[in-house]
Design a protein around this motif. Sequence first.
Motif, mmCIF file in Angstrom:
data_model
loop_
_atom_site.group_PDB
_atom_site.id
_atom_site.type_symbol
_atom_site.label_atom_id
_atom_site.label_comp_id
_atom_site.label_asym_id
_atom_site.label_seq_id
_atom_site.Cartn_x
_atom_site.Cartn_y
_atom_site.Cartn_z
ATOM 1 N N GLN A 259 0.840 -1.194 -0.054
ATOM 2 C CA GLN A 259 -0.020 0.115 0.004
ATOM 3 C C GLN A 259 0.858 1.377 0.030
ATOM 4 O OE1 GLN A 259 -3.472 -0.497 -0.653
ATOM 5 N NE2 GLN A 259 -2.521 -2.235 -1.026
ATOM 6 N N ALA A 260 2.013 1.155 0.591
ATOM 7 C CA ALA A 260 2.855 2.373 0.551
ATOM 8 C C ALA A 260 3.413 2.241 -0.847
ATOM 9 C CB ALA A 260 4.075 2.184 1.612
ATOM 10 N N MET A 261 3.677 1.508 -1.646
ATOM 11 C CA MET A 261 4.064 1.292 -2.878
ATOM 12 C C MET A 261 3.154 1.918 -3.622
ATOM 13 S SD MET A 261 5.907 -2.315 -3.219
ATOM 14 C CE MET A 261 6.242 -2.413 -4.665
ATOM 15 N N LEU A 262 1.974 1.716 -3.450
ATOM 16 C CA LEU A 262 0.866 2.074 -4.435
ATOM 17 C C LEU A 262 0.748 3.443 -4.355
ATOM 18 C CD1 LEU A 262 -1.537 1.295 -6.079
ATOM 19 C CD2 LEU A 262 -2.984 1.056 -3.947
ATOM 20 N N LYS A 263 0.938 4.237 -3.253
ATOM 21 C CA LYS A 263 0.885 5.757 -3.067
ATOM 22 C C LYS A 263 1.791 6.045 -4.150
ATOM 23 C CE LYS A 263 0.371 6.079 1.989
ATOM 24 N NZ LYS A 263 1.035 6.592 3.207
ATOM 25 N N ILE A 264 3.244 5.829 -4.315
ATOM 26 C CA ILE A 264 4.336 6.442 -5.215
ATOM 27 C C ILE A 264 3.550 5.989 -6.743
ATOM 28 C CG2 ILE A 264 6.457 5.939 -5.946
ATOM 29 C CD1 ILE A 264 6.926 5.133 -3.041
ATOM 30 N N HIS A 265 3.092 4.854 -6.843
ATOM 31 C CA HIS A 265 2.470 4.292 -8.072
ATOM 32 C C HIS A 265 1.524 5.432 -8.519
ATOM 33 C CE1 HIS A 265 1.415 1.721 -11.400
ATOM 34 N NE2 HIS A 265 0.321 1.407 -11.113
ATOM 35 N N GLN A 266 0.474 5.673 -7.601
ATOM 36 C CA GLN A 266 -0.554 6.585 -7.902
ATOM 37 C C GLN A 266 -0.104 7.619 -8.354
ATOM 38 O OE1 GLN A 266 -2.580 6.605 -3.965
ATOM 39 N NE2 GLN A 266 -4.155 5.116 -4.671
ATOM 40 N N TYR A 267 0.754 8.504 -7.604
ATOM 41 C CA TYR A 267 1.265 9.643 -7.988
ATOM 42 C C TYR A 267 2.335 10.018 -9.128
ATOM 43 C CZ TYR A 267 -0.999 11.206 -3.637
ATOM 44 O OH TYR A 267 -1.963 11.621 -2.765
ATOM 45 N N THR A 268 2.927 8.950 -9.470
ATOM 46 C CA THR A 268 3.844 9.004 -10.603
ATOM 47 C C THR A 268 3.543 8.134 -11.964
ATOM 48 O OG1 THR A 268 4.962 6.959 -9.861
ATOM 49 C CG2 THR A 268 5.724 9.093 -8.847
#
Length: 390
Positions: A259-268
């Motif tokens: 879910q932490a990785m998903l944050k970065i994926h969402q924004y980039t």
Amino acid sequence: MITEQRSKYLSETVKSIKPSGIRRFFDLASSMENVISLGVGEPDFVTPWNVIEASYHSLELGYTAYTANAGLPELRKEISRYMRRRFGVSYRAEDEMIVTVGASQAIDIALRAILNPGEEVIVVEPSFVSYAPTVTLAGGVPVPVHTYSQDEFKLQPEHIESAVTERTKAILLCSPNNPTGTVLSKNDLVKIAEVVEKYDLLVISDEIYAELTYDEPYTSFSSIESMRDRTILISGFSKAFAMTGWRLGFACGPKEILQAMLKIHQYTMMCAPTMAQHAALEALVNGQKDVIKMKESYRQRRSLVTHALEEMGLSCHIPGGAFYVFPSIEKTGLSSEEFAEQLLMQEKVAVVPGSVFGESGEGHVRCSYATSIQKLEEAMRRIDRFLKTL
């Protein structure tokens, strides 16, 4: 504005990173005629037609919008079934998995999700050229741990222990390995897991070549007892399914990390390409026969290349997976860079100097056998001819 003035606007971190050594030789080879490239690690097979057709069909049906950030729900469910069926590891499609733009993006966001500035990541060398720079770009410090030809480039647990410090956060593993083709057995992984648990580390396990093992069943690192919750498993469709240009990978792991990785994926990135996701779904459901056929072809090519290199006097362990051989060229007296340059100029065969994969790669070159039998036979003749001139 002159170059010196413009350079002051660049990040010092980016300026410190060298361009890819693989790409340098590939670009040089592409500017020459009649070159046989054993350089870039890419299947020579075209993506199977049913997979291509699935992508066409998705476009015809109008599936051209964004998907969920983590990827198509039906694709994630199929990845979950695939991983359980093929490798005996279970991940929830809802919150323990992200579909990414290639395995490379998955590794990038994994590192950015776990690293604080200055924390260390053990990078097992010889290693794929992007690992150490990606650690650096994430604010971490790559710490190389060498493997050696006398061990068939297998990672030794005591070498990990000698590299661990209070700042060590994770180990970045790749099995089957690029560039050596070395596969870590279950017994090897159990020994590594003991060190991981002892020092409370995470493991980023790059398993992109998991389908391409030839001599023993593949063991996923997360299947080792107590390692599932310490492992970020990286894989994708590029190698086994001949889908490099589709740029589709995935990451599996503990919910909190994913879910932490998903944050970065969402924004980039927002999401991986929609039409590629539909193609990947077809590959998982109906593509295993093609994987088996391609794998058998690679096995034949491996035998051809390793036998030819040994006949020339270039010692080479038999790689257990991927589609690379990593012969020693020390007997020639040339550095790996000199060997690759002279071979390209004299005989028009492109290989990759071992030095680009880290210090322990020096004295070797990487040859990819993901090309036709005819080209491989001709390349071996040219290399033999080159060796006789030294």
